[in-house]
Structure formats: structure tokens, C-alpha cells
Design a protein around this motif. Structure first.
Motif, PDB file in Angstrom:
ATOM      1  N   ASN A 182      17.996  23.194  88.989  1.00 35.52           N
ATOM      2  CA  ASN A 182      19.307  23.300  89.626  1.00 35.52           C
ATOM      3  C   ASN A 182      20.219  24.270  88.868  1.00 35.52           C
ATOM      4  O   ASN A 182      21.225  24.721  89.384  1.00 35.52           O
ATOM      5  CB  ASN A 182      19.944  21.908  89.668  1.00 35.52           C
ATOM      6  N   PHE A 183      19.849  24.541  87.617  1.00 33.72           N
ATOM      7  CA  PHE A 183      20.735  25.347  86.766  1.00 33.72           C
ATOM      8  C   PHE A 183      20.379  26.830  86.825  1.00 33.72           C
ATOM      9  O   PHE A 183      19.213  27.198  86.965  1.00 33.72           O
ATOM     10  CB  PHE A 183      20.640  24.868  85.313  1.00 33.72           C
ATOM     11  N   PHE A 184      21.397  27.655  86.682  1.00 31.33           N
ATOM     12  CA  PHE A 184      21.200  29.102  86.580  1.00 31.33           C
ATOM     13  C   PHE A 184      22.110  29.567  85.448  1.00 31.33           C
ATOM     14  O   PHE A 184      23.269  29.912  85.655  1.00 31.33           O
ATOM     15  CB  PHE A 184      21.559  29.779  87.912  1.00 31.33           C
ATOM     16  N   ARG A 185      21.572  29.484  84.216  1.00 30.94           N
ATOM     17  CA  ARG A 185      22.404  29.704  83.033  1.00 30.94           C
ATOM     18  C   ARG A 185      21.803  30.820  82.176  1.00 30.94           C
ATOM     19  O   ARG A 185      20.594  31.043  82.192  1.00 30.94           O
ATOM     20  CB  ARG A 185      22.450  28.429  82.174  1.00 30.94           C
ATOM     21  N   SER A 186      22.649  31.446  81.398  1.00 27.69           N
ATOM     22  CA  SER A 186      22.153  32.416  80.421  1.00 27.69           C
ATOM     23  C   SER A 186      23.201  32.566  79.327  1.00 27.69           C
ATOM     24  O   SER A 186      24.371  32.218  79.529  1.00 27.69           O
ATOM     25  CB  SER A 186      21.902  33.772  81.084  1.00 27.69           C
ATOM     26  N   ALA A 187      22.771  33.048  78.184  1.00 26.19           N
ATOM     27  CA  ALA A 187      23.719  33.296  77.093  1.00 26.19           C
ATOM     28  C   ALA A 187      23.078  34.250  76.109  1.00 26.19           C
ATOM     29  O   ALA A 187      21.852  34.243  75.947  1.00 26.19           O
ATOM     30  CB  ALA A 187      24.071  31.989  76.381  1.00 26.19           C
ATOM     31  N   GLU A 188      23.880  35.080  75.485  1.00 26.30           N
ATOM     32  CA  GLU A 188      23.360  35.901  74.395  1.00 26.30           C
ATOM     33  C   GLU A 188      24.492  36.401  73.514  1.00 26.30           C
ATOM     34  O   GLU A 188      25.636  36.505  73.952  1.00 26.30           O
ATOM     35  CB  GLU A 188      22.545  37.101  74.908  1.00 26.30           C
ATOM     36  N   ARG A 189      24.128  36.655  72.262  1.00 29.42           N
ATOM     37  CA  ARG A 189      25.053  37.325  71.346  1.00 29.42           C
ATOM     38  C   ARG A 189      24.462  38.685  71.016  1.00 29.42           C
ATOM     39  O   ARG A 189      23.275  38.794  70.676  1.00 29.42           O
ATOM     40  CB  ARG A 189      25.260  36.513  70.057  1.00 29.42           C
ATOM     41  N   THR A 190      25.272  39.705  71.138  1.00 26.71           N
ATOM     42  CA  THR A 190      24.801  41.080  70.932  1.00 26.71           C
ATOM     43  C   THR A 190      25.849  41.858  70.138  1.00 26.71           C
ATOM     44  O   THR A 190      27.027  41.480  70.142  1.00 26.71           O
ATOM     45  CB  THR A 190      24.597  41.784  72.297  1.00 26.71           C
ATOM     46  N   PRO A 191      25.429  42.946  69.471  1.00 27.77           N
ATOM     47  CA  PRO A 191      26.420  43.724  68.711  1.00 27.77           C
ATOM     48  C   PRO A 191      27.134  44.760  69.581  1.00 27.77           C
ATOM     49  O   PRO A 191      26.562  45.277  70.533  1.00 27.77           O
ATOM     50  CB  PRO A 191      25.562  44.441  67.670  1.00 27.77           C
ATOM     51  N   PHE A 192      28.377  45.031  69.229  1.00 19.66           N
ATOM     52  CA  PHE A 192      29.062  46.201  69.792  1.00 19.66           C
ATOM     53  C   PHE A 192      28.498  47.444  69.128  1.00 19.66           C
ATOM     54  O   PHE A 192      27.873  47.374  68.070  1.00 19.66           O
ATOM     55  CB  PHE A 192      30.563  46.154  69.467  1.00 19.66           C
ATOM     56  N   ASP A 193      28.813  48.568  69.726  1.00 18.06           N
ATOM     57  CA  ASP A 193      28.370  49.842  69.174  1.00 18.06           C
ATOM     58  C   ASP A 193      29.472  50.429  68.285  1.00 18.06           C
ATOM     59  O   ASP A 193      30.630  50.018  68.376  1.00 18.06           O
ATOM     60  CB  ASP A 193      28.113  50.783  70.362  1.00 18.06           C
ATOM     61  N   ASP A 194      29.113  51.398  67.461  1.00 17.61           N
ATOM     62  CA  ASP A 194      30.092  52.261  66.771  1.00 17.61           C
ATOM     63  C   ASP A 194      31.174  51.497  66.008  1.00 17.61           C
ATOM     64  O   ASP A 194      32.355  51.845  66.101  1.00 17.61           O
ATOM     65  CB  ASP A 194      30.819  53.164  67.797  1.00 17.61           C
ATOM     66  N   ASN A 195      30.800  50.485  65.297  1.00 14.88           N
ATOM     67  CA  ASN A 195      31.769  49.725  64.490  1.00 14.88           C
ATOM     68  C   ASN A 195      32.915  49.112  65.282  1.00 14.88           C
ATOM     69  O   ASN A 195      33.975  48.835  64.738  1.00 14.88           O
ATOM     70  CB  ASN A 195      32.363  50.604  63.371  1.00 14.88           C
ATOM     71  N   ARG A 196      32.722  48.932  66.561  1.00 15.89           N
ATOM     72  CA  ARG A 196      33.749  48.243  67.354  1.00 15.89           C
ATOM     73  C   ARG A 196      33.820  46.780  66.935  1.00 15.89           C
ATOM     74  O   ARG A 196      32.810  46.181  66.589  1.00 15.89           O
ATOM     75  CB  ARG A 196      33.368  48.262  68.833  1.00 15.89           C
ATOM     76  N   LEU A 197      35.003  46.210  67.026  1.00 13.78           N
ATOM     77  CA  LEU A 197      35.167  44.803  66.669  1.00 13.78           C
ATOM     78  C   LEU A 197      35.529  43.943  67.867  1.00 13.78           C
ATOM     79  O   LEU A 197      35.422  42.720  67.820  1.00 13.78           O
ATOM     80  CB  LEU A 197      36.254  44.660  65.592  1.00 13.78           C
ATOM     81  N   SER A 198      35.987  44.584  68.937  1.00 14.28           N
ATOM     82  CA  SER A 198      36.444  43.814  70.087  1.00 14.28           C
ATOM     83  C   SER A 198      36.288  44.653  71.356  1.00 14.28           C
ATOM     84  O   SER A 198      36.175  45.882  71.283  1.00 14.28           O
ATOM     85  CB  SER A 198      37.915  43.427  69.863  1.00 14.28           C
ATOM     86  N   GLU A 199      36.320  43.974  72.506  1.00 15.50           N
ATOM     87  CA  GLU A 199      36.100  44.683  73.772  1.00 15.50           C
ATOM     88  C   GLU A 199      37.421  45.303  74.260  1.00 15.50           C
ATOM     89  O   GLU A 199      37.958  44.924  75.301  1.00 15.50           O
ATOM     90  CB  GLU A 199      35.540  43.704  74.813  1.00 15.50           C
ATOM     91  N   THR A 200      37.906  46.248  73.455  1.00 15.96           N
ATOM     92  CA  THR A 200      39.188  46.891  73.758  1.00 15.96           C
ATOM     93  C   THR A 200      38.997  48.401  73.833  1.00 15.96           C
ATOM     94  O   THR A 200      37.956  48.921  73.434  1.00 15.96           O
ATOM     95  CB  THR A 200      40.219  46.596  72.644  1.00 15.96           C
ATOM     96  N   LYS A 201      40.030  49.085  74.290  1.00 21.21           N
ATOM     97  CA  LYS A 201      39.956  50.533  74.445  1.00 21.21           C
ATOM     98  C   LYS A 201      39.674  51.215  73.103  1.00 21.21           C
ATOM     99  O   LYS A 201      38.835  52.100  73.002  1.00 21.21           O
ATOM    100  CB  LYS A 201      41.289  51.027  75.008  1.00 21.21           C
ATOM    101  N   SER A 202      40.371  50.763  72.060  1.00 22.28           N
ATOM    102  CA  SER A 202      40.219  51.390  70.743  1.00 22.28           C
ATOM    103  C   SER A 202      39.044  50.818  69.960  1.00 22.28           C
ATOM    104  O   SER A 202      38.605  51.411  68.982  1.00 22.28           O
ATOM    105  CB  SER A 202      41.493  51.164  69.928  1.00 22.28           C
ATOM    106  N   GLY A 203      38.554  49.654  70.377  1.00 19.78           N
ATOM    107  CA  GLY A 203      37.516  48.969  69.605  1.00 19.78           C
ATOM    108  C   GLY A 203      38.102  48.092  68.517  1.00 19.78           C
ATOM    109  O   GLY A 203      37.399  47.332  67.856  1.00 19.78           O
TER     110      GLY A 203
END
Ligand code: FES
Ligand SMILES: [Fe+2]
Length: 413
Positions: free
Chosen positions: A266-287
Motif C-alpha cells: 500500500n505504501f509508495f515511499r522513498s528517501a535519500e541523503r545526497t551531497p550538494f555540489d560545489d561546496n553548497r550548504l543549502s538549496e539557495t541561489k547563492s548556496g
């Protein structure tokens, strides 16, 4: 198609081709849409909000889907209750506003009055044998997990603990129970819910449609992980980065790894942890970070957590903010995409975070998705629409489609 003409639907299910999207009827037909609500939306644990939306006693909001309306109300600091918005007298809806604060729930029709725990407090002029203990509001199955308010409309809901178990460490890492909603937005999209989710489950369209997403994420990530783990061709370049990051992150003591369903359920689940590229720290314009660290993080680990708890919900989390999605079917060709941006409860706007920076990527990306889904729906409506072959980057869509068809078939046979 006649309503409840299941033989036709079963035939249609059996005629779907493996590496192709669905036939037109699945994306436009009213009776299939209604069957979908019953089969899918009403049988999943779905989060519809965060506890920080109703911080004070008596604060409430309404969640509506199909013919159902649910009152989600805070009874006390530690208790949130979820009731069907249906008076036990003659069935009027009780709360007519989409949100508010109320110390008791008074039906607007004949003024039956309920406490915040759903118990009937007053009903005027009833016969002597009337027992108000028997006429409490009807509860909707609900569970608050890490501040996320989950509902399940089924008469026999799946066990919540079994459902959440594989995703639990990924969600807990980000401390959502100590978070608050920085802002939220709804993107009403003129597309069937499956067409909307088809789009969310592939990143083949990311390069032509999402310059912001492509600015933040590398092309190798997009190829292999853009729509979740195991949804595109493997990238050796990205795998190498992932291995290095996993080792570094384990040393820091933070969670790494991934989860995807192996068996049909009945479930349709997924999860993962992955790295950002280029020393980014967050999902922002500047990183660069856009807010303060959340949950278990003592420092930025350069990682990114993506989770699908069901087809109807996703969580996409940096170390300093979370973006959550709820996909709400509103009609055969209408879906609301509801996004909440969560930050640590102690972060303050203007000082620690700025809304425009916070929402930049997923706001731009969801506006673009709305446009491409609506273009897709318009094309699918043509009498000349025929499903075309899927690419190697649309494995996520194919998985979702197969899960959907298997479920529908199981329900009808
Ligand atoms: S329907 Fe609610 S009081 Fe009569
Ligand atoms: Fe997209």
C-alpha cells in the motif's frame, strides 16, 4: 464511461503499455477520478499541515478533499484533534471559515455546541432520554509526527508506525517538531493529479524547464537522483561524490543512505541523503545558508534530504530549512500543490531568514511546473494524444504508474 463500469476500467488497465505513460482516460475521466480518490487519497497517511499553524488553544484550520471536510483543532498544548466537519444533529457543516480560533464548536444551524475534545456540550430542547455522551463529533484518523499533521480517511488505516518506520530517521534528523511555518503557498494547477505527479517523479524536464533547479544541482545529480533514488541512469561521477560525502558525513555523526520500496504494498515511499555540489550548504541561489541550523545539526554537512512519504507528500530538506509538498486532487483536471517552508522555531524573520531567499528555488520551480503540467494536460485532451515512449530518465514516473495500475486493479478485481 458509465460510473462504476469496472470491467471497462480493468480492460483499460490491462491495455496499458509498460514503458509508456497512461492513456487519456486516466488523465481526464470523472469516474476514474472518483475511483482514484477512494482507492488512493482516502487510503494513505497524508500530512496536511504542521502543528505550528495552530499554536494556541482553539486555533483550527479546515482540510477539504472531495466531499470531506476535516476540522483540525488544538485542544491543548499537547493535543490536536481532527474531526469530520459534520454536525451530529442533522449533518450541517460546523466550521464554515477555512481557519480561525474558537473556544467551542457551535453548529450554525440549531446551535448544538461541542467542546474542543469533540464531546457534545449543549443541545437545546431535546427529549428526556437524550444522551449527549453518544453524540460526540466523529474523529478522523490522525497522527502528529514531528509536528506534521497526518490524516487517514480509511476505515481500516495502515498502522502508522509501520508506515513511518523506514522514513523516521530521515525526518527526525531535521527536527521538524521544533520548526515553524515561515510561509506557505498553494499553486492551483489545471492538471489531473497523476499528470501532476508524473511531472514530479521525473527530472527529464529539469534541464529545459528549471534553470533555477539546474543552477543548484549538478547535471550528474539530476540524471541519477533528480526524481529520487533509482529513477535515472546511474552516474559514476555522482556515485564517487556520494561515496566521499557519505564517509565524511558518517564521521560527523549524521545520517546517510537511502530507502526505496522493494515489494509492492500500500505504501509508495522513498528517501535519500545526497551531497550538494560545489561546496553548497543549502538549496539557495547563492548556496549559502538562508536560516539557522535545524534538528540534530551542529554544523552544515553539505547534504540534502529528499523524502516521499506517499505520492501525495514530499519533503525536501536542507540543514537550515525544509520545503514540504502536499498534492491535493481537486477535480479530474485540477490539483492543488501546497507548499510549506519550515524553519527552526527560534529563527526570526528579517534577522535569521528572508522569505524571498527561502522560497526562491521551489517557488520558481513550482510556477514552471504548473505551466508545463497545464500544457501537458491541454495536449493530452486532444483526440490525437497517444502515449509516447518514456526515456531512461523517467523511471520514477514508470514506478508510480505501475504502483497506481496494480493498486487500481487489486481494488477492482
Ligand atoms: S444540524 Fe447542527 S445543530 Fe442542527
Ligand atoms: Fe519540475
Amino acid at each position: 464511461m458509465m460510473s462504476r463500469d469496472y470491467n471497462n476500467i480493468i480492460q483499460l488497465i490491462n491495455s496499458q503499455k509498460d514503458n509508456f505513460p497512461l492513456d487519456q482516460l486516466f488523465y481526464v475521466d470523472k469516474s476514474i477520478y472518483e475511483l482514484d480518490l477512494e482507492t488512493f487519497f482516502y487510503n494513505q497517511w497524508i500530512f496536511v499541515g504542521h502543528q505550528s499553524r495552530i499554536p494556541n488553544k482553539g486555533d483550527y484550520f479546515i482540510f477539504s478533499i472531495g466531499n470531506e471536510s476535516i476540522i483540525i483543532i488544538r485542544e491543548s498544548e499537547s493535543q490536536i484533534n481532527c474531526f469530520y466537519n459534520v454536525c451530529r444533529h442533522r449533518g450541517s457543516q460546523i466550521c464554515l471559515e477555512t481557519e480561525g480560533n474558537s473556544k467551542k464548536l457551535v453548529c450554525p444551524y440549531h446551535a448544538w455546541t461541542y467542546n474542543l475534545d469533540g464531546k457534545l456540550k449543549n443541545a437545546r430542547m431535546m427529549y428526556e432520554d437524550f444522551d449527549k455522551k453518544k453524540w460526540s463529533l466523529i474523529k478522523c484518523n490522525s497522527k502528529v509526527f514531528q509536528g506534521l499533521i497526518f490524516l487517514n480517511f480509511s476505515n481500516q488505516p495502515d498502522d502508522f508506525n509501520e508506515f513511518i518506520k523506514p522514513l523516521k530517521p530521515f525526518i527526525e534528523l531535521h527536527g521538524l517538531k521544533n520548526a515553524k511555518i515561515a510561509t506557505k503557498k498553494v499553486y492551483p494547477t489545471n492538471g489531473n493529479w497523476k499528470l501532476t505527479l508524473d511531472n514530479f517523479h521525473e527530472c527529464y524536464h529539469c534541464l529545459p524547464s528549471h534553470p533555477e533547479y539546474c543552477q543548484v544541482h549538478s547535471k550528474e545529480y539530476i540524471q541519477a537522483y533528480g526524481a529520487g533514488n533509482n529513477t535515472g541512469p546511474e552516474s559514476k561521477v555522482f556515485n564517487k561524490k556520494l561515496d566521499e560525502w557519505n564517509n565524511k558525513t558518517k564521521e560527523l555523526g549524521y545520517l546517510t543512505g537511502e530507502f526505496s520500496e522493494i515489494n509492492f504494498s500500500n505504501f509508495f515511499r522513498s528517501a535519500e541523503r545526497t551531497p550538494f555540489d560545489d561546496n553548497r550548504l543549502s538549496e539557495t541561489k547563492s548556496g549559502k545558508p538562508v536560516s539557522t541550523l535545524m534538528g540534530n545539526f551542529k554544523n552544515f554537512d553539505g547534504g540534502y534530504t529528499t523524502i516521499g512519504t506517499s505520492p501525495f507528500n514530499s519533503l525536501i530538506m536542507s540543514n537550515d530549512f525544509a520545503t514540504t509538498f502536499t498534492f491535493i486532487p481537486r477535480g479530474p483536471m485540477k490539483t492543488d500543490v501546497e507548499i510549506m517552508w519550515l524553519v527552526d522555531e527560534n529563527a526570526s524573520e528579517g534577522k535569521d531568514y528572508n522569505i524571498d531567499e527561502l522560497i526562491w528555488m521551489w517557488n520558481e520551480t513550482t510556477i514552471a511546473d504548473k505551466r508545463i503540467i497545464e500544457n501537458n494536460q491541454n495536449g493530452v485532451l486532444s483526440k490525437k494524444y497517444k502515449p509516447g515512449p518514456l526515456s531512461t530518465m523517467e523511471i520514477g514516473l514508470k514506478k508510480l504508474k505501475n504502483w497506481y495500475l496494480n493498486h487500481l486493479k487489486k481494488k477492482l478485481t
